[in-house]
Design a protein around this motif. Structure first.
Motif: not given
Length: 83
Positions: A40-46, A50-56, A65-67, A73-75
């Protein structure tokens, strides 16, 4: 530039460690975390949350993933790195 570290998370009364990597490019950054074999990638949004994005690889293999862990992890990332 990539730097690895361990992210400790308390989940269901147990402390678990997750391998994480900080990836910086230009003026931005993101974290890659392996959650039980799902990347999972966590990247900052606008709004700098942090938003979570599945990797390729996870998308290609249709891994889910386990939601609850993704949320925790995001928190934790926001707690540690959000300014």
């Amino acid at each position: 530039m990539e730097e690895g570290f361990t992210l400790p998370i308390l989940y269901k009364g147990q402390e678990r460690d997750f391998a994480a990597t900080l990836i910086t490019t230009g003026y931005t950054h993101k974290f890659h975390v392996d959650i039980d074999g799902v990347g999972i990638y966590f990247e900052p949004d606008e709004e700098r949350n942090y938003r979570a994005i599945l990797d390729e690889e996870a998308i290609a293999k249709q891994l889910k993933p386990n939601v609850d862990l993704v949320r925790l992890i995001g928190l934790k990332i926001e707690e540690l790195f959000k300014k």
